[in-house]
Write a protein that holds these residues in place. Structure first.
Motif: not given
Length: 247
Positions: A71-94
């Motif tokens: 149920e939690q996976m379905r909830r606000a799934s688009e918001a979670k995906r966008v949040a994850a995309d923002h988080a990915a920008t914080l990860v340096p190569d390697g």
């Protein structure tokens, strides 16, 4: 019985009782706690309690241990995906990256699978399944006692297990961010892993959709001062509450 002196103690006591009984008689609980029935009804209506009042009974609310992963996976799934995309920008190569359990971070696992990270460490079955065969990064799955509610494994000493892995960036799930400072989750067993990541990672971030801001779950695991910041679908907030609503 020692009578609770305030909301937090009453809430904790009632949530503990609800772990062994699906419902409690409101009149009996009020008498045992030494408060009026109306006090417990107000507690439940505040939106901060882990229980609800239905007629003359107290039942589990959304902040108790009754956690439905699907149920939690379905909830606000688009918001979670966008949040994850923002988080990915914080990860340096390697980098070596840790991904906590939860229903937001599997979206980040999918994003990192396409990146240039060196290693991804996780104890979340969902993230591990998403990464399997889909990334050139080394994937380190942390084993331990399986907790089916969160689809995660928990070793007896997470600090000892994680320390040799050299985690650069840790991403933590959170069920609530209360009053802009307190991060919480639904289960006691989650805390040791989260605290180990905070202690070991160079940077640690809580990733959550903004509906969790202003919410409080059953177990507090950190304050915002202890981590690098919070990431939601609205962006990155460094040691400060990110914008909770879009302009």
């Amino acid at each position: 019985m020692t009578r609770p002196s305030g909301f937090d103690e009453r809430n904790a006591r009632i949530c503990l009782l609800l772990e062994v009984a699906p419902s409690l008689r409101l009149r009996d609980v009020a008498q045992d706690l030494g408060v009026a029935e109306m006090t417990l009804r107000r507690d439940a209506a505040s939106g901060k309690a882990g229980f609800a009042c239905q007629g003359g009974y107290i039942v589990r609310g959304r902040s108790t241990d009754a956690y439905d992963f699907d149920e939690q996976m379905r909830r606000a799934s688009e918001a979670k995906r966008v949040a994850a995309d923002h988080a990915a920008t914080l990860v340096p190569d390697g980098a070596c990256v840790f991904l906590d359990t939860g229903t937001t971070l599997p979206h980040l696992a999918r994003a990192l699978a396409r990146g240039r990270v060196r290693r991804i460490v996780t104890h979340c079955l969902t993230s591990a399944e998403l990464l399997h065969g889909r990334t050139s990064a080394e994937v380190e799955f942390i084993g331990g006692r399986l907790q089916s509610r969160t689809r995660s494994c928990h070793p007896p000493d997470p600090l000892k297990v994680l320390k040799p892995l050299g985690i650069d960036v840790g991403f933590l799930s959170a069920g609530g961010l209360w009053e802009g400072r307190e991060l919480s989750c639904s289960h006691d067993y989650e805390v040791a892993m989260k605290r180990a990541v905070i202690a070991l990672a160079r940077d640690s971030w809580a990733v959550l959709d903004s509906s969790k801001i202003g919410d409080r779950r059953a177990v507090r695991f950190a304050t915002l001062d202890e981590i690098s910041g919070v990431v939601t679908e609205h962006g990155v907030g460094r040691r400060a509450v990110p914008v909770a609503e879009a302009d």
